[in-house]
Design a protein around this motif. Sequence first.
Motif, PDB file in Angstrom:
ATOM      1  N   GLY A  50       0.806  -1.217   0.000  1.00  0.00           N
ATOM      2  CA  GLY A  50       0.000   0.000   0.000  1.00  0.00           C
ATOM      3  C   GLY A  50       0.838   1.265   0.000  1.00  0.00           C
ATOM      4  N   ASP A  51       0.139   2.393  -0.107  1.00  0.00           N
ATOM      5  CA  ASP A  51       0.784   3.703  -0.073  1.00  0.00           C
ATOM      6  C   ASP A  51       0.892   4.162   1.381  1.00  0.00           C
ATOM      7  OD1 ASP A  51       1.692   6.261  -0.376  1.00  0.00           O
ATOM      8  OD2 ASP A  51      -0.019   6.996  -1.526  1.00  0.00           O
ATOM      9  N   PRO A  52       2.112   4.385   1.887  1.00  0.00           N
ATOM     10  CA  PRO A  52       2.247   4.785   3.291  1.00  0.00           C
ATOM     11  C   PRO A  52       1.664   6.161   3.599  1.00  0.00           C
ATOM     12  CG  PRO A  52       4.337   4.963   2.155  1.00  0.00           C
ATOM     13  CD  PRO A  52       3.405   4.280   1.213  1.00  0.00           C
ATOM     14  N   ASP A  53       1.448   6.979   2.581  1.00  0.00           N
ATOM     15  CA  ASP A  53       0.938   8.333   2.796  1.00  0.00           C
ATOM     16  C   ASP A  53      -0.554   8.465   2.479  1.00  0.00           C
ATOM     17  OD1 ASP A  53       3.528   9.153   3.479  1.00  0.00           O
ATOM     18  OD2 ASP A  53       4.031   9.587   1.394  1.00  0.00           O
ATOM     19  N   ALA A  54      -1.198   7.352   2.129  1.00  0.00           N
ATOM     20  CA  ALA A  54      -2.625   7.408   1.808  1.00  0.00           C
ATOM     21  C   ALA A  54      -3.444   7.649   3.069  1.00  0.00           C
ATOM     22  CB  ALA A  54      -3.057   6.097   1.145  1.00  0.00           C
ATOM     23  N   THR A  55      -4.283   8.676   3.052  1.00  0.00           N
ATOM     24  CA  THR A  55      -5.069   9.046   4.231  1.00  0.00           C
ATOM     25  C   THR A  55      -6.529   8.629   4.070  1.00  0.00           C
ATOM     26  OG1 THR A  55      -5.521  11.247   3.327  1.00  0.00           O
ATOM     27  CG2 THR A  55      -3.570  11.007   4.717  1.00  0.00           C
ATOM     28  N   HIS A  56      -7.133   8.231   5.188  1.00  0.00           N
ATOM     29  CA  HIS A  56      -8.561   7.894   5.249  1.00  0.00           C
ATOM     30  C   HIS A  56      -9.069   8.422   6.596  1.00  0.00           C
ATOM     31  CE1 HIS A  56      -8.022   5.219   1.774  1.00  0.00           C
ATOM     32  NE2 HIS A  56      -6.932   4.800   2.376  1.00  0.00           N
ATOM     33  N   VAL A  57      -9.483   9.669   6.595  1.00  0.00           N
ATOM     34  CA  VAL A  57      -9.822  10.358   7.843  1.00  0.00           C
ATOM     35  C   VAL A  57     -10.933   9.638   8.604  1.00  0.00           C
ATOM     36  CG1 VAL A  57     -10.547  12.543   8.848  1.00  0.00           C
ATOM     37  CG2 VAL A  57      -9.091  12.532   6.817  1.00  0.00           C
ATOM     38  N   THR A  58     -11.842   9.006   7.910  1.00  0.00           N
ATOM     39  CA  THR A  58     -12.955   8.316   8.580  1.00  0.00           C
ATOM     40  C   THR A  58     -12.487   7.078   9.336  1.00  0.00           C
ATOM     41  OG1 THR A  58     -13.408   7.080   6.532  1.00  0.00           O
ATOM     42  CG2 THR A  58     -14.636   9.131   6.896  1.00  0.00           C
ATOM     43  N   GLN A  59     -11.265   6.602   9.063  1.00  0.00           N
ATOM     44  CA  GLN A  59     -10.729   5.423   9.741  1.00  0.00           C
ATOM     45  C   GLN A  59      -9.613   5.789  10.712  1.00  0.00           C
ATOM     46  OE1 GLN A  59      -9.608   2.435   6.867  1.00  0.00           O
ATOM     47  NE2 GLN A  59     -11.449   2.754   5.626  1.00  0.00           N
ATOM     48  N   ALA A  60      -9.573   7.027  11.152  1.00  0.00           N
ATOM     49  CA  ALA A  60      -8.491   7.506  12.010  1.00  0.00           C
ATOM     50  C   ALA A  60      -8.510   6.823  13.373  1.00  0.00           C
ATOM     51  CB  ALA A  60      -8.585   9.019  12.183  1.00  0.00           C
ATOM     52  N   LEU A  61      -7.302   6.496  13.850  1.00  0.00           N
ATOM     53  CA  LEU A  61      -7.063   5.971  15.192  1.00  0.00           C
ATOM     54  C   LEU A  61      -7.849   4.690  15.477  1.00  0.00           C
ATOM     55  CD1 LEU A  61      -6.989   9.333  17.182  1.00  0.00           C
ATOM     56  CD2 LEU A  61      -5.048   7.978  16.378  1.00  0.00           C
ATOM     57  N   HIS A  62      -7.961   3.831  14.488  1.00  0.00           N
ATOM     58  CA  HIS A  62      -8.540   2.508  14.705  1.00  0.00           C
ATOM     59  C   HIS A  62      -7.467   1.584  15.276  1.00  0.00           C
ATOM     60  CE1 HIS A  62     -12.231   2.771  11.798  1.00  0.00           C
ATOM     61  NE2 HIS A  62     -12.193   3.746  12.688  1.00  0.00           N
ATOM     62  N   GLY A  63      -7.869   0.679  16.133  1.00  0.00           N
ATOM     63  CA  GLY A  63      -6.942  -0.279  16.711  1.00  0.00           C
ATOM     64  C   GLY A  63      -6.565  -1.368  15.728  1.00  0.00           C
ATOM     65  N   PRO A  64      -5.598  -2.218  16.086  1.00  0.00           N
ATOM     66  CA  PRO A  64      -5.205  -3.319  15.205  1.00  0.00           C
ATOM     67  C   PRO A  64      -6.380  -4.224  14.872  1.00  0.00           C
ATOM     68  CG  PRO A  64      -3.617  -3.043  16.988  1.00  0.00           C
ATOM     69  CD  PRO A  64      -4.783  -2.170  17.325  1.00  0.00           C
ATOM     70  N   GLY A  65      -6.435  -4.645  13.623  1.00  0.00           N
ATOM     71  CA  GLY A  65      -7.506  -5.523  13.165  1.00  0.00           C
ATOM     72  C   GLY A  65      -7.118  -6.209  11.884  1.00  0.00           C
ATOM     73  N   ALA A  66      -8.060  -6.897  11.267  1.00  0.00           N
ATOM     74  CA  ALA A  66      -7.779  -7.648  10.050  1.00  0.00           C
ATOM     75  C   ALA A  66      -7.376  -6.733   8.904  1.00  0.00           C
ATOM     76  CB  ALA A  66      -8.997  -8.481   9.662  1.00  0.00           C
ATOM     77  N   ALA A  67      -8.056  -5.597   8.769  1.00  0.00           N
ATOM     78  CA  ALA A  67      -7.741  -4.679   7.672  1.00  0.00           C
ATOM     79  C   ALA A  67      -6.446  -3.917   7.919  1.00  0.00           C
ATOM     80  CB  ALA A  67      -8.899  -3.692   7.473  1.00  0.00           C
ATOM     81  N   HIS A  68      -6.180  -3.608   9.178  1.00  0.00           N
ATOM     82  CA  HIS A  68      -4.985  -2.841   9.544  1.00  0.00           C
ATOM     83  C   HIS A  68      -4.311  -3.553  10.728  1.00  0.00           C
ATOM     84  CE1 HIS A  68      -6.418   0.410   6.957  1.00  0.00           C
ATOM     85  NE2 HIS A  68      -7.599   0.316   7.568  1.00  0.00           N
ATOM     86  N   PRO A  69      -3.312  -4.418  10.469  1.00  0.00           N
ATOM     87  CA  PRO A  69      -2.700  -5.216  11.536  1.00  0.00           C
ATOM     88  C   PRO A  69      -2.113  -4.393  12.672  1.00  0.00           C
ATOM     89  CG  PRO A  69      -2.023  -6.003   9.372  1.00  0.00           C
ATOM     90  CD  PRO A  69      -2.751  -4.727   9.148  1.00  0.00           C
ATOM     91  N   PHE A  70      -1.592  -3.198  12.364  1.00  0.00           N
ATOM     92  CA  PHE A  70      -1.018  -2.320  13.392  1.00  0.00           C
ATOM     93  C   PHE A  70      -1.924  -1.126  13.691  1.00  0.00           C
ATOM     94  CE2 PHE A  70       3.725  -3.483  12.492  1.00  0.00           C
ATOM     95  CZ  PHE A  70       3.438  -4.796  12.841  1.00  0.00           C
ATOM     96  N   GLY A  71      -3.136  -1.126  13.176  1.00  0.00           N
ATOM     97  CA  GLY A  71      -4.038  -0.007  13.394  1.00  0.00           C
ATOM     98  C   GLY A  71      -3.782   1.126  12.420  1.00  0.00           C
ATOM     99  N   THR A  72      -4.425   2.262  12.689  1.00  0.00           N
ATOM    100  CA  THR A  72      -4.258   3.449  11.852  1.00  0.00           C
ATOM    101  C   THR A  72      -3.872   4.643  12.725  1.00  0.00           C
ATOM    102  OG1 THR A  72      -6.608   4.009  12.044  1.00  0.00           O
ATOM    103  CG2 THR A  72      -5.953   2.649  10.167  1.00  0.00           C
ATOM    104  N   ASP A  73      -3.276   5.663  12.083  1.00  0.00           N
ATOM    105  CA  ASP A  73      -2.870   6.843  12.843  1.00  0.00           C
ATOM    106  C   ASP A  73      -3.951   7.909  12.807  1.00  0.00           C
ATOM    107  OD1 ASP A  73      -2.723   7.934  10.316  1.00  0.00           O
ATOM    108  OD2 ASP A  73      -0.560   8.235  10.327  1.00  0.00           O
ATOM    109  N   GLN A  74      -3.608   9.138  13.200  1.00  0.00           N
ATOM    110  CA  GLN A  74      -4.586  10.209  13.341  1.00  0.00           C
ATOM    111  C   GLN A  74      -5.163  10.662  12.009  1.00  0.00           C
ATOM    112  OE1 GLN A  74      -1.387  10.376  13.860  1.00  0.00           O
ATOM    113  NE2 GLN A  74      -0.493  12.189  12.894  1.00  0.00           N
ATOM    114  N   LEU A  75      -4.497  10.316  10.900  1.00  0.00           N
ATOM    115  CA  LEU A  75      -5.007  10.658   9.575  1.00  0.00           C
ATOM    116  C   LEU A  75      -5.574   9.440   8.843  1.00  0.00           C
ATOM    117  CD1 LEU A  75      -2.205  13.108   8.337  1.00  0.00           C
ATOM    118  CD2 LEU A  75      -4.428  13.675   9.338  1.00  0.00           C
ATOM    119  N   GLY A  76      -5.711   8.341   9.542  1.00  0.00           N
ATOM    120  CA  GLY A  76      -6.250   7.132   8.940  1.00  0.00           C
ATOM    121  C   GLY A  76      -5.242   6.366   8.098  1.00  0.00           C
ATOM    122  N   ARG A  77      -3.966   6.692   8.196  1.00  0.00           N
ATOM    123  CA  ARG A  77      -2.942   5.976   7.439  1.00  0.00           C
ATOM    124  C   ARG A  77      -2.616   4.648   8.122  1.00  0.00           C
ATOM    125  NH1 ARG A  77       1.093  11.104   7.167  1.00  0.00           N
ATOM    126  NH2 ARG A  77       0.694  10.871   9.416  1.00  0.00           N
TER     127      ARG A  77
END
Length: 292
Positions: A50-77
């Motif tokens: 994936g693109d390390p700089d791709a932002t998804h604001v609606t998915q910001a600060l999600h915890g680790p899960g199937a879609a994001h093994p390490f979670g997402t940051d404040q910008l949904g990256r």
Amino acid sequence: MTATALPPTALAAPARNRRLRVLRPGLALCWLVLALVAVATLWPHLLASGDPDATHVTQALHGPGAAHPFGTDQLGRDVYTRVVHGARISVMVGVGSTALALGLGAFVGGLASIGGRWVDEALMRVTDVLLAFPGTLLALLVVAMLGPGTGHSLIAIGLSAAPGFARLVRGQALVIRDADYVRTTVTFGRGRLDAYLRHLLPNALPPLLVLATINVGVSIIAGASLSFLGLGPAAPTAEWGAMLAQGQQFLGVSWAVAVFPGLAVTATVVAVNVVGRDLQRRLAGRDRHARP
């Protein structure tokens, strides 16, 4: 029947073999970590496409899960993607600054050993003054003069580590330059520089390589520290120290944002140190067996 006494080396062999069996899995794990870091540095898209700089604001600060093994940051990256791609800059700073320190230290240490008494005294006094400063503080001073950025951080860390390499090269050269084969080289008109390149520098390489291996880990920490202070690469570049700085603001909301970059730094530095210490033990053992 008379019992045959076993030599001490035979009695010590089983204990030594047991220690090797205990240590081998940990050393193999460290090599595996370094292999993964090398792949992440050279071919990051093999581990994270994936693109390390791709932002998804609606998915910001999600915890680790199937879609994001390490979670997402404040910008949904995606944190996993950014950790993988962030290895390139962190390792580049660690390896590049160590190479700079090694080259500069070999030059200064060699010049001190063959340049005569006054050159030796002048260079070593300057080296002593630089060694009196903590490495990170000296790097901060250099970055303050050069300005922030990855290249300037690399130069600053390399300059701060160079005095240690210079001391080591000079010490090794002083031991070797009185050997008969070095004196013979000078006697036959080869010159001090030729003796240094042919004999002194090659004999100083083993301890230099050990120090360089261990220094890579130290330099990665120094680079992450400078980035944590905002003196590394500019946003939104993925880099472990910068990710730690950004993630620590959101620890109360999502622990994964800062923990995983911190684990990447820790695992890499521990692996480098373990491999470096193992190399040091192997070289020390080889030197002992080589002695008459």
